[in-house]
Design an enzyme around this catalytic site. Structure first.
Site, mmCIF file in Angstrom:
data_model
loop_
_atom_site.group_PDB
_atom_site.id
_atom_site.type_symbol
_atom_site.label_atom_id
_atom_site.label_comp_id
_atom_site.label_asym_id
_atom_site.label_seq_id
_atom_site.Cartn_x
_atom_site.Cartn_y
_atom_site.Cartn_z
ATOM 1 C CB THR A 43 -0.926 0.004 1.097
ATOM 2 O OG1 THR A 43 -1.861 -1.214 1.259
ATOM 3 C CG2 THR A 43 -1.751 1.233 1.314
ATOM 4 C CG HIS A 46 -0.302 0.433 -4.340
ATOM 5 N ND1 HIS A 46 -0.339 -0.004 -5.755
ATOM 6 C CD2 HIS A 46 -0.643 -0.720 -3.914
ATOM 7 C CE1 HIS A 46 -0.415 -1.151 -5.671
ATOM 8 N NE2 HIS A 46 -0.759 -1.758 -4.729
ATOM 9 C CG HIS A 66 -0.585 0.631 7.121
ATOM 10 N ND1 HIS A 66 -0.146 1.091 6.143
ATOM 11 C CD2 HIS A 66 -0.510 -0.952 7.092
ATOM 12 C CE1 HIS A 66 -0.163 0.071 5.110
ATOM 13 N NE2 HIS A 66 -0.327 -1.099 5.760
ATOM 14 C CB CYS A 102 -19.116 -1.545 14.913
ATOM 15 S SG CYS A 102 -17.902 -0.758 14.027
ATOM 16 C CG LEU A 265 -5.212 -10.551 1.146
ATOM 17 C CD1 LEU A 265 -6.130 -10.005 2.554
ATOM 18 C CD2 LEU A 265 -3.692 -10.803 1.646
ATOM 19 N N GLY A 266 -5.580 -10.916 -2.506
ATOM 20 C CA GLY A 266 -5.130 -10.036 -3.694
ATOM 21 C C GLY A 266 -6.078 -9.208 -4.476
ATOM 22 C CB ILE A 289 -9.368 -11.644 3.356
ATOM 23 C CG1 ILE A 289 -9.843 -13.082 2.872
ATOM 24 C CG2 ILE A 289 -8.792 -11.385 4.615
ATOM 25 C CD1 ILE A 289 -10.540 -13.919 4.315
HETATM 26 ZN ZN LIG Z 1 0.024 -3.028 5.155
HETATM 27 ZN ZN LIG Z 2 -18.745 0.378 12.091
#
Ligand SMILES: [Zn+2]
Ligand SMILES: [Zn+2]
Length: 349
Positions: A43, A46, A66, A102, A265-266, A289
């Site tokens: 990321t 990118h 991150h 959530c 995932l990709g 995912i």
């Molecule tokens: Zn990452």
């Molecule tokens: Zn939420």
């Protein structure tokens, strides 16, 4: 005003700048962390390269990054169970806390997710501030390099543990850092054959080190040839697509057993198509995912490392933070696993 060093996307376009930015202030319900190590993610690359996704998503100026580990520096008001000096890392996805998912404890499915180092200042910095709900206490017996990779290790764990692998034949397409970690996890949790495909020889070698039964160039061998070689009769039970290559997914679909399970995932390009007959008539399950389950994935990462899972070979390069350009160049080349930036030495500047 106290300032800190940070890697900042200062304006639209290619590149990153090492800059002084204000020390994050102490806000209620937030924890300020002194970053020791961070790791470079696809990321981040990118964002460096300023591709379409980055141009759509990032609003400069933005300190990015991150994936990190650090120690608690100070806590804001209303924070009662975290203390300066504790070793911590953080979940990079901030969730809203009030949507249906959530409230039901499925926070990784929050539709209002915001990202550290994407939507708010990130961890390629000497200090970062995150909500207390995102803080993960680290086992200090786990090496810092590995803790700095808990975010992508979490992607690998979330993907690999999506389906039962005990005694199963597993296909992993793509041996970037997350595919490599998933390879080790598949081995750790008791898969029979773990077949990994990647176009890069460097990464195939790493996959073999992580416990792949076979690590192959999909341009050279078909999955059908590989299955014959391993004595497999009915196809792979579990597939983890981690390359983002439409061809890899097409090949995977053709090599799954009936009733097989696939985790994606990709990131596939817009419009990537598949033969839906393979999904429908073969009774396949496909699961997308995103991120990590909060915080079950984090718990499993910790306990798998404590019970012998070793992802250390994925970490191939380390640089002091001011040599970040070398780290990003290496990431671009693909001749690496995980690349770590060291921030602790900033103190000695
Ligand atoms: Zn990452
Ligand atoms: Zn939420």
């Amino acid at each position: 005003m106290q300032t800190i060093r940070a890697l900042v996307k200062t304006e639209p376009g290619v590149g990153l700048q090492l800059q002084d930015i204000p020390l994050p202030e102490l806000r209620p319900n937030h924890v300020r962390i002194r970053v020791l190590k961070s790791s470079i993610c696809g990321t981040d690359l990118h964002i460096y390269e300023w591709d379409d996704w980055a141009a759509r998503t990032i609003q400069p100026p933005m300190a990015i990054g991150h994936e990190y580990v650090g120690v608690v520096d100070a806590v804001g008001s209303n924070v009662h169970d975290h203390f300066p000096g504790e070793l911590v890392t953080g979940e990079g996805h901030l969730v809203c806390g009030h949507c249906r998912n959530c409230l039901a404890g499925r926070r990784h499915l929050c539709p209002n997710t915001r990202g550290v180092g994407v939507d708010r200042p990130g961890a390629f910095a000497e200090y970062i501030s995150i909500p207390v709900a995102n803080v993960w206490h680290c086992d200090p017996n786990i090496p810092l390099d590995i803790l700095s990779c808990f975010d992508p290790f979490g992607n690998a764990t979330h993907t690999a543990l999506s389906f039962n692998m005990v005694g199963e034949d597993v296909l992993i397409t793509g041996a970037g850092p997350i595919g490599l970690m998933a390879t080790a996890i598949a081995r750790h949790v008791g898969a029979r054959h773990v077949v990994v495909t990647d176009l890069t020889g460097y990464r195939r070698k790493l996959a073999a080190r992580m416990g792949a039964t076979l690590a192959l160039d999909p341009g050279q061998y078909s999955l059908q040839e590989i299955m014959a070689k391993l004595g497999m009769k009915e196809g792979f039970d579990v597939g983890l697509e981690m390359s983002g290559s439409p061809q890899a997914l097409v090949d995977m679909l053709a090599a799954m057993c009936h009733g097989g399970k696939i985790a994606l995932l990709g990131l596939l390009p817009t419009g990537a198509g598949i033969d839906w007959d393979k999904v429908i008539f073969h009774g396949l399950t496909i699961k997308g995912i995103y991120g990590r389950e909060m915080f079950e994935t984090w718990y499993k990462m910790t306990t798998m490392v404590q019970s012998g899972l070793d992802i250390a070979p994925v970490i191939t390069h380390r640089f002091p933070y001011h040599e970040f350009e070398q780290g990003f160049a290496l990431m671009r080349s693909g001749q690496c696993g995980k690349v770590i930036l060291d921030w602790a030495e900033a103190e000695n500047d």
